[in-house]
Design a protein around this motif. Sequence first.
Motif, PDB file in Angstrom:
ATOM      1  N   ILE A 804       0.865  -1.179   0.000  1.00  0.00           N
ATOM      2  CA  ILE A 804       0.000   0.000   0.000  1.00  0.00           C
ATOM      3  C   ILE A 804       0.900   1.227   0.000  1.00  0.00           C
ATOM      4  O   ILE A 804       1.642   1.449   0.966  1.00  0.00           O
ATOM      5  N   PRO A 805       0.909   2.029  -1.058  1.00  0.00           N
ATOM      6  CA  PRO A 805       1.837   3.168  -1.110  1.00  0.00           C
ATOM      7  C   PRO A 805       1.511   4.233  -0.061  1.00  0.00           C
ATOM      8  O   PRO A 805       0.345   4.544   0.182  1.00  0.00           O
ATOM      9  N   ASN A 806       2.542   4.741   0.571  1.00  0.00           N
ATOM     10  CA  ASN A 806       2.415   5.885   1.483  1.00  0.00           C
ATOM     11  C   ASN A 806       2.735   7.144   0.682  1.00  0.00           C
ATOM     12  O   ASN A 806       3.900   7.455   0.413  1.00  0.00           O
ATOM     13  N   TYR A 807       1.692   7.847   0.277  1.00  0.00           N
ATOM     14  CA  TYR A 807       1.856   8.973  -0.627  1.00  0.00           C
ATOM     15  C   TYR A 807       2.361  10.206   0.108  1.00  0.00           C
ATOM     16  O   TYR A 807       2.071  10.433   1.290  1.00  0.00           O
ATOM     17  N   MET A 808       3.111  11.020  -0.641  1.00  0.00           N
ATOM     18  CA  MET A 808       3.568  12.303  -0.132  1.00  0.00           C
ATOM     19  C   MET A 808       2.462  13.338  -0.325  1.00  0.00           C
ATOM     20  O   MET A 808       1.298  12.992  -0.485  1.00  0.00           O
ATOM     21  N   THR A 809       2.807  14.603  -0.337  1.00  0.00           N
ATOM     22  CA  THR A 809       1.816  15.674  -0.351  1.00  0.00           C
ATOM     23  C   THR A 809       1.155  15.812  -1.719  1.00  0.00           C
ATOM     24  O   THR A 809       1.758  15.554  -2.761  1.00  0.00           O
ATOM     25  N   SER A 810      -0.091  16.230  -1.709  1.00  0.00           N
ATOM     26  CA  SER A 810      -0.811  16.522  -2.946  1.00  0.00           C
ATOM     27  C   SER A 810      -0.713  18.018  -3.232  1.00  0.00           C
ATOM     28  O   SER A 810       0.111  18.727  -2.648  1.00  0.00           O
ATOM     29  N   ARG A 811      -1.569  18.526  -4.136  1.00  0.00           N
ATOM     30  CA  ARG A 811      -1.499  19.942  -4.505  1.00  0.00           C
ATOM     31  C   ARG A 811      -1.862  20.825  -3.303  1.00  0.00           C
ATOM     32  O   ARG A 811      -2.857  20.588  -2.617  1.00  0.00           O
ATOM     33  N   VAL A 812      -1.030  21.840  -3.059  1.00  0.00           N
ATOM     34  CA  VAL A 812      -1.211  22.744  -1.918  1.00  0.00           C
ATOM     35  C   VAL A 812      -0.960  24.171  -2.384  1.00  0.00           C
ATOM     36  O   VAL A 812      -0.035  24.427  -3.169  1.00  0.00           O
ATOM     37  N   PHE A 813      -1.769  25.117  -1.887  1.00  0.00           N
ATOM     38  CA  PHE A 813      -1.599  26.534  -2.195  1.00  0.00           C
ATOM     39  C   PHE A 813      -1.022  27.254  -0.981  1.00  0.00           C
ATOM     40  O   PHE A 813      -1.390  26.970   0.161  1.00  0.00           O
ATOM     41  N   ASN A 814      -0.130  28.184  -1.259  1.00  0.00           N
ATOM     42  CA  ASN A 814       0.523  28.941  -0.194  1.00  0.00           C
ATOM     43  C   ASN A 814       0.630  30.407  -0.604  1.00  0.00           C
ATOM     44  O   ASN A 814       0.892  30.714  -1.776  1.00  0.00           O
ATOM     45  N   VAL A 815       0.426  31.306   0.335  1.00  0.00           N
ATOM     46  CA  VAL A 815       0.580  32.742   0.113  1.00  0.00           C
ATOM     47  C   VAL A 815       1.702  33.239   1.017  1.00  0.00           C
ATOM     48  O   VAL A 815       1.789  32.846   2.195  1.00  0.00           O
ATOM     49  N   LYS A 816       2.588  34.086   0.479  1.00  0.00           N
ATOM     50  CA  LYS A 816       3.664  34.610   1.313  1.00  0.00           C
ATOM     51  C   LYS A 816       3.969  36.050   0.952  1.00  0.00           C
ATOM     52  O   LYS A 816       3.650  36.521  -0.148  1.00  0.00           O
ATOM     53  N   ILE A 817       4.588  36.735   1.896  1.00  0.00           N
ATOM     54  CA  ILE A 817       5.004  38.120   1.719  1.00  0.00           C
ATOM     55  C   ILE A 817       6.459  38.241   2.122  1.00  0.00           C
ATOM     56  O   ILE A 817       6.893  37.645   3.116  1.00  0.00           O
ATOM     57  N   ASN A 818       7.243  38.956   1.319  1.00  0.00           N
ATOM     58  CA  ASN A 818       8.655  39.203   1.583  1.00  0.00           C
ATOM     59  C   ASN A 818       8.902  40.691   1.652  1.00  0.00           C
ATOM     60  O   ASN A 818       8.374  41.450   0.836  1.00  0.00           O
ATOM     61  N   ALA A 819       9.718  41.116   2.611  1.00  0.00           N
ATOM     62  CA  ALA A 819      10.053  42.537   2.728  1.00  0.00           C
ATOM     63  C   ALA A 819      11.470  42.676   3.251  1.00  0.00           C
ATOM     64  O   ALA A 819      11.965  41.835   4.008  1.00  0.00           O
ATOM     65  N   ARG A 820      12.128  43.746   2.830  1.00  0.00           N
ATOM     66  CA  ARG A 820      13.475  44.079   3.318  1.00  0.00           C
ATOM     67  C   ARG A 820      13.567  45.577   3.509  1.00  0.00           C
ATOM     68  O   ARG A 820      13.166  46.353   2.629  1.00  0.00           O
ATOM     69  N   LEU A 821      14.081  45.965   4.667  1.00  0.00           N
ATOM     70  CA  LEU A 821      14.234  47.379   4.996  1.00  0.00           C
ATOM     71  C   LEU A 821      15.665  47.836   4.753  1.00  0.00           C
ATOM     72  O   LEU A 821      16.600  47.059   4.870  1.00  0.00           O
TER      73      LEU A 821
END
Length: 821
Positions: A804-821
Amino acid sequence: MNYNRFIFAFLFLFFSCISLAQNAFVKGVILDTEKHPVPSVNISSQGNSVQTDSNGFFEIVIPSNKKVSLIFTHVSLKTMSLTVSLKTNEVFVFNPIMNNSQEQMGEVFVSSGNRKRVQGIATIDTETIKKIPGANAGIENVLKTLPGVNSNNELSTQYMVRGGNYDENLVYVNEVEVYRPFLIRSGQQEGLSFTNTDLVQNVDFSAGGFQAKFGDKLSSVLDITYRKPTQFGASFEASFLGGSASVDLVSKNKKWSAVTGVRYRNNSLLVNSQDTQTNYTPTFADVQTNINYDISEKWQMSFLGNISQNKYLYQPLTRETKFGTIDQPMALAVYYQGQEKDQYDTYFGALKTTYKVSPSLTLKLIGSLFHTTEKEHFDILAQYRLGNVNAEDPENPSAIDFTRGIGSQLNHARNDLDALIANIELKGTKEWKESQLEFGLKYTRESIRDRVVEWEMIDSAGFSLNPPLVILPENNQPYTPYTGPLLPYQDIRAANFNTINRFSGYAQWNQQSEIGSSRIWYHLGARFQSWSVSGALEEGKNQTVVSPRAQFAIKPDWDRDMVFRISGGLYHQPPFYRELRDLDGVVNPNVKAQEAVHVVLGNDYNFKMWNRPFKWVTEVYYKSLSDVNVYSIDNVRIRYVANNNAKAYAQGLDFRLNGEFVPGTESWVSFGYMKTEENYENKGYIARPTDQRLKFAMLFQDYMPNIPSVKVYLNLVYNTGLPGGAPSYTDPYLYQNRLNDYRRADIGFAKVFVDSSTQNTKTSWLKNFKELAVGLEVFNLFNNQNAITNTWVRDVYSKNQYAIPNYMTSRVFNVKINARL
């Protein structure tokens, strides 16, 4: 996007963002022909100028990622020029000799990549590392797109290089070797890589045939340098997977500087996309700092520190996995009780001092201390139902309508480990006109306290299954009574208190010269290591190995810009604690060092296409291994036999094409073929657990031409399946399973509000930012089902076992913000 660019992006299937132009640094000491420091030399470049001090020292800031000329002038010496092209935040050390007999104009071109090119080292841009999407974004995420580097686990930062396993890779930060936790068995437990991307200045990687100055491992070297800030700065990143923040601090007199980063990660978003439904509460957090102090122009000190805590709380609830064929669809339904509580606390500190004894001699003293306390405690009862699925039922197509097997599995563990590793090392560099001697001596003490208690009970159709490797009376319940003892299906119990003392050292000679009009480079060196293990049931004997290594490179005087390389030698890997512990958890103190003969042939070809720079890199390699310590891999957990009773080989071919497919950005395409086999106790050659035959990867960066502030980037990897997924007790010579191919694509989009090109048009609310971007990432874009291991379930009626295969992750959505001062 115009039609041609659309077609090109479609063919290559991945994109990315533009690297931001910043600064680099050139510094050094200027001498005259009698090797005396020369004060008051004026160094100028593009309107910026500095002068050498009374000791001949200078440091000048120049633009990065472009060709820059520096002019050296003095009232009594002839003018000299230098042309350089450096990466962002890179520091190039240049110690010239000025004379009064002739001008030295336009004769020297130095690129930081030239030296690494002849050494076969790949340099990865730090901005690329930060921008490329991935379930475990960072340096390792980008490494997995390089030829010869393989992984089939997006939740793990571990990687395999040219047939080696996870334990065969060296990782250095600021010349200090770093370690990973011992007890990690699955990628989702790892949390954070040691390396904090926000603090990184340079990343160099060698996939084999590396020099003697690097340590005693068989596969690869990852050499990372944290930056030394020159002005105040700060950055932060936040996403559904966690966040990070860093700050750069510099004192008014410029003697003190520090860069500090804090990270937090939560893998719930990824784990919840798997088949198993869980109550999952992870906490992965760390804080790192790199502090620098310039005592004088000749003497500097630095401190690298890290505190990390990984808490992994896991309570599985249910699981449903569909498998089988179209004609015979099947499903496994599992109902869980119990939980897993793991915790990994690590503390790391390193103090480094560098003293320039003379313009040609530099000494470094490095001391480091690594302490980890780890516990892995779990009791999980899994009750399963295996059967056929009625796919024609429109209301519930995955429901099991005929049960083929039922059973229970109870897993228990109380594993605890405490490790303290101390190092002290003296390193030095002696330079001549065209030559250099590097040397070092190191002492390491490893103190390990380890308790292993883990067992597994399996019940099928109402009776307990006997362990597979123990001869017991036949269990034919319920038809006849069973009179033998009830034993765990698997049982490991051990307590180890060991101390390992190691002495190691190296010496390496580097030489540049010419043959006719061709430029050549030599790197000749050797390493030694002597070690002994105490505290085991039998006292370990002292062992010593010597590893000579060599590199040779030539750049012919051709119209085409080519470099040819050959490198290799004898490589040893003295056993670390994991390699001393056998399948029963008992330490064998006399495990020998694994030995490998490396031969690597390489060619670098720099050329222009579409009037933009490109590079084509080819490497052919062969490794012959002896005294091999065979092992098995379950997810990311490696278990060794610990007896050196095998020999093996690895051979392959790697290609990489990188360059500006889109103006102003760097992208690449990688392809690799590799075959590795082992022969255990002269039974014959079979595939090793890391035998991943074909690898194809792309990393591409682009932007929308009509909206250049919108960046698009994609990371694509294809690997053929690894040997694995067979039951842990199976003899690989009788049965060897191979997992399905690994296919994954991660894509990201970013809207850039502020970067170096927008600073003159910033509105008032953006004026405090040097960089600001908001992005959307899609992990596993095509929703491929990649398996990392198999769960084996018995059918009580047919006596068959199903993978029985142990599957990894399926499709996932992620939102991120990057900033540098």
